[in-house]
Design an enzyme around this catalytic site. Structure first.
Site, PDB file in Angstrom:
ATOM      1  N   HIS A  56       1.020  -1.051   0.078  1.00 41.28           N
ATOM      2  CA  HIS A  56       0.312   0.337   0.156  1.00 41.28           C
ATOM      3  C   HIS A  56       1.378   1.470   0.458  1.00 41.28           C
ATOM      4  O   HIS A  56       1.884   1.557   0.577  1.00 41.28           O
ATOM      5  CB  HIS A  56      -0.805   0.069   1.466  1.00 41.28           C
ATOM      6  CG  HIS A  56      -0.177  -0.153   2.770  1.00 41.28           C
ATOM      7  ND1 HIS A  56      -0.294  -1.228   2.246  1.00 41.28           N
ATOM      8  CD2 HIS A  56       0.617   0.365   3.504  1.00 41.28           C
ATOM      9  CE1 HIS A  56       0.615  -1.245   3.638  1.00 41.28           C
ATOM     10  NE2 HIS A  56       0.928  -0.172   4.408  1.00 41.28           N
ATOM     11  N   HIS A 106       0.815   4.721   1.281  1.00 38.66           N
ATOM     12  CA  HIS A 106       0.668   6.035   1.591  1.00 38.66           C
ATOM     13  C   HIS A 106       0.651   7.512   1.182  1.00 38.66           C
ATOM     14  O   HIS A 106       1.681   7.691   0.590  1.00 38.66           O
ATOM     15  CB  HIS A 106       1.077   6.440   3.699  1.00 38.66           C
ATOM     16  CG  HIS A 106       1.456   4.970   4.558  1.00 38.66           C
ATOM     17  ND1 HIS A 106       0.555   5.392   5.336  1.00 38.66           N
ATOM     18  CD2 HIS A 106       1.818   3.577   4.431  1.00 38.66           C
ATOM     19  CE1 HIS A 106       0.621   3.967   6.248  1.00 38.66           C
ATOM     20  NE2 HIS A 106       1.561   3.244   5.218  1.00 38.66           N
TER      21      HIS A 106
END
Ligand code: AMP
Ligand code: ZN
Length: 140
Positions: free
Chosen positions: A103, A105
């Site tokens: 992922h 950020h």
């Protein structure tokens, strides 16, 4: 399906088994608010397919997620009126990765928001610096 995928919290969010504050989705990616935001609008951009780190995702998909991250960064800036933003990908536990599903950020930053994201630095000798530079340059 591997064990990590079966128990993966982000795979559960993607399947709709756990709720999230969704800000974007398409056939390959989803983006939702981080549940423990460093600032308002802190968003995670996530591939629907489970990959652990940047080294596991295909080149084309990594290119696409970076393009999407650029687009969403602008939307987040517009929505939050942030003064800047940080992009961060933690790869593996040693680098602070808590959720082993890749992922990105997007963290909005505000002047005087009190966050200190500048890491302490280390000193190495010139010989050590040259040695590692050569090693990286020559590694396959
Ligand atoms: P990392 O250290 O890069 O693996 O960060 C994982 C991030 O996922 C952390 O910032 C958590 O706050 C966030 N997180 C964990 N569980 C959830 C969840 N259910 N919904 C949204 N964000 C989450
Ligand atoms: Zn997953």
């Amino acid at each position: 399906m591997s064990y990590s995928e079966k128990d993966c919290i982000f795979c559960k969010i993607i399947k709709g088994e756990i709720p999230c504050y969704k800000v974007y989705e398409d056939k390959d990616f989803i983006a939702f608010l981080d549940i423990n935001p460093v600032n308002m609008g802190h968003t995670l951009v996530v591939p629907r397919k489970h990959f652990e780190t940047v080294l596991d995702i295909e080149k084309w998909r990594f290119g696409e997620i970076m393009k999407l991250t650029k687009k969403l960064s602008q939307r987040i800036i517009n929505a939050t009126k942030a003064d800047g933003f940080e992009l961060c990908i933690n790869n593996k536990k040693a680098a602070g990765q808590l959720v082993p599903h890749l992922h990105i950020h997007i963290m909005p930053r505000f002047k005087n928001d009190g966050l200190k994201f500048n890491w302490p630095t280390k000193k190495f000798s010139q010989a050590e610096m040259q040695k590692i530079a050569n090693k990286i340059k020559n590694s396959l």
